[in-house]
Scaffold this motif. Structure first.
Motif, PDB file in Angstrom:
ATOM      1  N   GLY A   1       5.842 -32.004 -20.566  1.00  0.00           N
ATOM      2  CA  GLY A   1       6.573 -32.174 -22.031  1.00  0.00           C
ATOM      3  C   GLY A   1       6.124 -33.442 -22.956  1.00  0.00           C
ATOM      4  O   GLY A   1       5.663 -34.540 -22.244  1.00  0.00           O
ATOM      5  N   ASP A   2       6.381 -33.329 -24.118  1.00  0.00           N
ATOM      6  CA  ASP A   2       6.187 -34.390 -24.991  1.00  0.00           C
ATOM      7  C   ASP A   2       6.930 -35.643 -24.595  1.00  0.00           C
ATOM      8  O   ASP A   2       6.440 -36.877 -24.950  1.00  0.00           O
ATOM      9  N   LYS A   3       8.061 -35.494 -24.044  1.00  0.00           N
ATOM     10  CA  LYS A   3       9.057 -36.673 -23.963  1.00  0.00           C
ATOM     11  C   LYS A   3       8.377 -37.693 -22.469  1.00  0.00           C
ATOM     12  O   LYS A   3       8.903 -38.570 -22.544  1.00  0.00           O
ATOM     13  N   ASN A   4       7.492 -37.005 -22.068  1.00  0.00           N
ATOM     14  CA  ASN A   4       7.145 -37.588 -20.857  1.00  0.00           C
ATOM     15  C   ASN A   4       5.670 -38.173 -20.636  1.00  0.00           C
ATOM     16  O   ASN A   4       4.968 -37.927 -19.499  1.00  0.00           O
ATOM     17  N   GLN A   5       5.138 -38.527 -21.580  1.00  0.00           N
ATOM     18  CA  GLN A   5       3.757 -38.989 -21.952  1.00  0.00           C
ATOM     19  C   GLN A   5       3.367 -40.033 -21.136  1.00  0.00           C
ATOM     20  O   GLN A   5       2.375 -40.220 -20.500  1.00  0.00           O
ATOM     21  N   VAL A   6       4.121 -41.147 -21.041  1.00  0.00           N
ATOM     22  CA  VAL A   6       4.067 -42.264 -20.151  1.00  0.00           C
ATOM     23  C   VAL A   6       4.049 -41.969 -18.633  1.00  0.00           C
ATOM     24  O   VAL A   6       3.250 -42.317 -18.076  1.00  0.00           O
ATOM     25  N   PRO A   7       5.008 -41.305 -18.148  1.00  0.00           N
ATOM     26  CA  PRO A   7       4.719 -40.823 -16.662  1.00  0.00           C
ATOM     27  C   PRO A   7       3.607 -39.906 -16.517  1.00  0.00           C
ATOM     28  O   PRO A   7       2.945 -39.991 -15.379  1.00  0.00           O
ATOM     29  N   ARG A   8       3.205 -38.990 -17.445  1.00  0.00           N
ATOM     30  CA  ARG A   8       2.105 -38.352 -17.285  1.00  0.00           C
ATOM     31  C   ARG A   8       0.841 -39.349 -17.203  1.00  0.00           C
ATOM     32  O   ARG A   8      -0.103 -38.935 -16.398  1.00  0.00           O
ATOM     33  N   ALA A   9       0.597 -40.151 -18.017  1.00  0.00           N
ATOM     34  CA  ALA A   9      -0.296 -41.013 -17.867  1.00  0.00           C
ATOM     35  C   ALA A   9      -0.619 -41.809 -16.727  1.00  0.00           C
ATOM     36  O   ALA A   9      -1.529 -42.061 -16.188  1.00  0.00           O
ATOM     37  N   ALA A  10       0.915 -42.328 -16.264  1.00  0.00           N
ATOM     38  CA  ALA A  10       0.676 -42.760 -14.940  1.00  0.00           C
ATOM     39  C   ALA A  10       0.224 -42.004 -13.782  1.00  0.00           C
ATOM     40  O   ALA A  10      -0.380 -42.294 -12.917  1.00  0.00           O
ATOM     41  N   LEU A  11       0.779 -40.708 -13.950  1.00  0.00           N
ATOM     42  CA  LEU A  11      -0.071 -39.729 -12.964  1.00  0.00           C
ATOM     43  C   LEU A  11      -1.195 -39.640 -12.825  1.00  0.00           C
ATOM     44  O   LEU A  11      -2.119 -39.392 -11.871  1.00  0.00           O
ATOM     45  N   VAL A  12      -1.917 -39.685 -14.233  1.00  0.00           N
ATOM     46  CA  VAL A  12      -3.297 -39.497 -14.308  1.00  0.00           C
ATOM     47  C   VAL A  12      -3.809 -40.688 -13.606  1.00  0.00           C
ATOM     48  O   VAL A  12      -4.869 -40.765 -12.959  1.00  0.00           O
TER      49      VAL A  12
END
Length: 249
Positions: A166-177
């Motif tokens: 989701g759009d609200k989770n860009q920061v944790p998604r970048a951390a996952l990458v």
């Protein structure tokens, strides 16, 4: 000689469908393609050239659910002793869904009762087209295709498996990458890293391709003898092996 792995994060609509093409060349793995927005023709074309393709969508429906629909349509359904939770849960979940839950404590969405049925219906049509083209579309993973579940794979790998969509989770998604990059040092994002950090459909497609590579290299768990016959009809979610001890599974 290189091998190509395809990852598909299937949505009901092409505009939300993620597609990744991963090329393994020796010790390097290069993401040749990562995109969000893929129609049926693009998916079929990508799968046609793959050593293995991971598809994040249920490949089939629970056998008991299919049998219930047929009996209900013919007015031949035997009355159950109870229509309670256990009876309905047994109809809604595939054998592979139960195995995934036992191993990871995650419950895949029910293709019989949840909105995931819309992408699954789309896949049924794509599967029929690929079968007409002569592609091996065995649902148990013995052919070109294998069903995958990125969240469960992430959990097995010890990576964040929730809260990255989701759009609200860009920061944790970048951390996952970032953590995925650390776990897969041979992975060359080839300019697609930013897209995967910004769009979960793209990241899930990459994860699907990585899981397909695990399947191809014998590092994922196949259907056990008890469920092999069911897997031909219902599909089978391939999970990575967690430890060396699981090699005998």
């Amino acid at each position: 000689m290189h091998r190509t792995y395809v990852g598909i994060d299937l949505a009901a609509q092409p505009r939300r469908t993620g597609l990744a093409v991963l090329r393994e060349d020796g010790e390097r793995c290069v993401l040749d393609t990562v995109r969000v927005g893929a129609g049926d023709d693009a998916l079929i074309g990508a799968v046609s050239g793959a050593a293995k393709a991971g598809v994040d969508v249920p490949l089939g429906w629970p056998r008991r659910f299919v049998e219930l629909l047929a009996a209900h349509a013919a007015l031949e359904l035997s009355a159950p002793e109870s229509t309670g939770d256990d009876w309905r849960r047994d109809l809604a979940m595939r054998a592979t869904d139960r195995v995934v839950h036992r191993r990871t404590a995650l419950t895949p969405l029910s293709v019989a009762t949840d909105r995931i049925a819309h992408p699954a219906l789309r896949w049924a049509g794509i599967e029929a087209r690929m079968r007409d083209l002569g592609l091996d579309v065995a649902r148990d993973g013995s052919g070109t295709l294998c069903e995958v579940y990125p969240a469960a794979a992430l959990r097995i790998w010890g990576l964040a498996h929730r809260g990255y969509k989701g759009d609200k989770n860009q920061v944790p998604r970048a951390a996952l990458v970032d953590t995925l990059s650390a776990r897969e040092p041979s992975l060359d994002w080839n300019g697609h890293r930013a897209l995967c950090a910004s769009a979960d459909d793209a990241l899930d497609a990459v994860l699907a391709a990585l899981i397909a590579r695990e399947v191809d290299h014998g590092r994922a768990v196949p259907p056990d003898p008890e469920h092999l016959e069911l897997a031909h009809q219902e599909g089978w979610i391939w999970l990575p092996r967690e430890t060396p001890q699981e090699v005998g599974l």
